[in-house]
Design a protein around this motif. Sequence first.
Motif, PDB file in Angstrom:
ATOM      1  N   ASP A   1     -15.462   5.944  17.633  1.00 63.46           N
ATOM      2  CA  ASP A   1     -15.804   5.002  18.702  1.00 63.46           C
ATOM      3  C   ASP A   1     -17.236   5.212  19.198  1.00 63.46           C
ATOM      4  OD1 ASP A   1     -13.067   4.895  18.350  1.00 63.46           O
ATOM      5  OD2 ASP A   1     -12.656   4.476  20.448  1.00 63.46           O
ATOM      6  N   GLY A   2     -17.906   4.110  19.477  1.00 66.38           N
ATOM      7  CA  GLY A   2     -19.257   4.171  20.011  1.00 66.38           C
ATOM      8  C   GLY A   2     -19.862   2.795  20.019  1.00 66.38           C
ATOM      9  N   SER A   3     -21.168   2.723  19.786  1.00 69.04           N
ATOM     10  CA  SER A   3     -21.838   1.428  19.721  1.00 69.04           C
ATOM     11  C   SER A   3     -23.032   1.517  18.785  1.00 69.04           C
ATOM     12  CB  SER A   3     -22.294   0.986  21.120  1.00 69.04           C
ATOM     13  OG  SER A   3     -23.305   1.852  21.621  1.00 69.04           O
ATOM     14  N   ASN A   4     -23.433   0.379  18.277  1.00 72.85           N
ATOM     15  CA  ASN A   4     -24.582   0.303  17.378  1.00 72.85           C
ATOM     16  C   ASN A   4     -25.783  -0.393  18.010  1.00 72.85           C
ATOM     17  OD1 ASN A   4     -23.757   1.485  14.753  1.00 72.85           O
ATOM     18  ND2 ASN A   4     -22.133  -0.030  14.914  1.00 72.85           N
ATOM     19  N   PHE A   5     -25.610  -0.969  19.205  1.00 76.20           N
ATOM     20  CA  PHE A   5     -26.708  -1.671  19.875  1.00 76.20           C
ATOM     21  C   PHE A   5     -26.730  -1.297  21.354  1.00 76.20           C
ATOM     22  CE2 PHE A   5     -25.682  -4.320  16.244  1.00 76.20           C
ATOM     23  CZ  PHE A   5     -26.939  -4.653  15.737  1.00 76.20           C
ATOM     24  N   PRO A   6     -27.917  -1.145  21.928  1.00 78.46           N
ATOM     25  CA  PRO A   6     -28.001  -0.932  23.380  1.00 78.46           C
ATOM     26  C   PRO A   6     -27.343  -2.091  24.129  1.00 78.46           C
ATOM     27  CG  PRO A   6     -30.129  -0.504  22.326  1.00 78.46           C
ATOM     28  CD  PRO A   6     -29.247  -1.125  21.289  1.00 78.46           C
ATOM     29  N   GLY A   7     -26.561  -1.754  25.127  1.00 77.30           N
ATOM     30  CA  GLY A   7     -25.899  -2.779  25.912  1.00 77.30           C
ATOM     31  C   GLY A   7     -24.594  -3.270  25.313  1.00 77.30           C
ATOM     32  N   GLN A   8     -24.262  -2.825  24.115  1.00 77.83           N
ATOM     33  CA  GLN A   8     -23.034  -3.293  23.469  1.00 77.83           C
ATOM     34  C   GLN A   8     -21.803  -2.927  24.281  1.00 77.83           C
ATOM     35  OE1 GLN A   8     -22.589  -2.093  19.326  1.00 77.83           O
ATOM     36  NE2 GLN A   8     -20.355  -2.136  19.471  1.00 77.83           N
TER      37      GLN A   8
END
Length: 422
Positions: free
Chosen positions: A177-184
């Motif tokens: 789990d996480g994100s690939n884009f700022p603000g995602q």
Amino acid sequence: MISSDIIAAENAARDADLRADYDALGARLARGGIDIEAMTERAARFAVAAPSWGTGTGGTRFARFPGPGEPAHIFDKLDDCGVIHQLTQATPTVSLHIPWDRAEPSDLLAKAQQVGLGFDAMNSNTFSDTGDGHSYKFGSLSHVSAETRAQAVEHNLECIEIGHRLGSRALTVWIGDGSNFPGQTHMGRQFDRYLASMQQIYAGLPEDWRLFSEHKIYEPAFYSTVVQDWGTSLLTAQELGDKAMCLVDLGHHAPNVNIEMIVSRLIHAGKLGGFHFNDSKYGDDDLDAGTIEPYRLFLVWNELVDAEARGLDLSHMIDQSHNVTDPIESLMISAIEIQRAFVQASLVDRAALAGFQDDNDALMASATLRAAFRTDVDPILAMARKRAGGAIDPVATYRAAGYRAQVAAKRPKVQGGGGGIV
């Protein structure tokens, strides 16, 4: 399993050289007040769990190139793990990964008994979709969807139930789990959701079980990861309770991080529970243990041996991906290298080291560690294997037995070409 006659024949060809090397090392160690027999007995008690998933060829996000005789299911994997332990006498347990290894527990127990193995920590998989319904593309235990989180929690509880029937006493939880884009994603609310899910899993632990929180700085989440370092893992373990511990994987850190210091800090916090051993050059490479930075492996073990002498109870596991080697050979080599670092760290003159540290004698303190690291303990490891019924030279014996060719003739050929981070 490999014929005991083959092992005996291969050992006979190497026995005289081993005895000469063992006696020479014994005389050298005796000059320093170390009993080689006591050290050999210590080596014989060492154990590290083999990963079921490590018996197959791994891959990269671009492709996978399976070799002959790939295991088709968990029972093939247990056969391979049985051979690894038979020859090294250092991997008496297997760590399973669900749902890849899902099978009737009674059948798993029967097979494990047949090949002389037990079961170590269970591992859940909510980092890839397994056909359970809700997708984990945008997270699992921290997903914005309550239904997806519930599915991920239920899967971990299933792993606990299976493991309880197998005699396992721990669950390792790693999520992608996480994100690939700022603000995602809102990183604070995402972490809150993760903690709430982990609390539900923790509540399902049997009394004598432990929950291992495993961190990973990146991959597959390249901007932010929910459990990205040992600090977040420690925070998680502290919030969950006494049965929650941190698991350290040698490849899951930023470049140039002092992993042995992380080990020391987690020991101080009373939250170091387990280790995944491998090696790395650039990032999370999952290379064979000891092949890139053997001195770092030794320094990690220096901290572990020091703490285990004071009662620290750790789970030791291998976690590797083998892309260009025979996985069985790589796992045997890694088990030996991990055992080697353990024995070398056991040779450290701790009284002398403490004295040099108290005197601020940096040169001699460092030299004390190097003296232990530079000691060739191969004769100790080989003698421990031989006395336990293993092979003096596991890889040579494995090749002489022709095990890979034998299983290749029986197992269906696995096709390559599938991408995916392994």
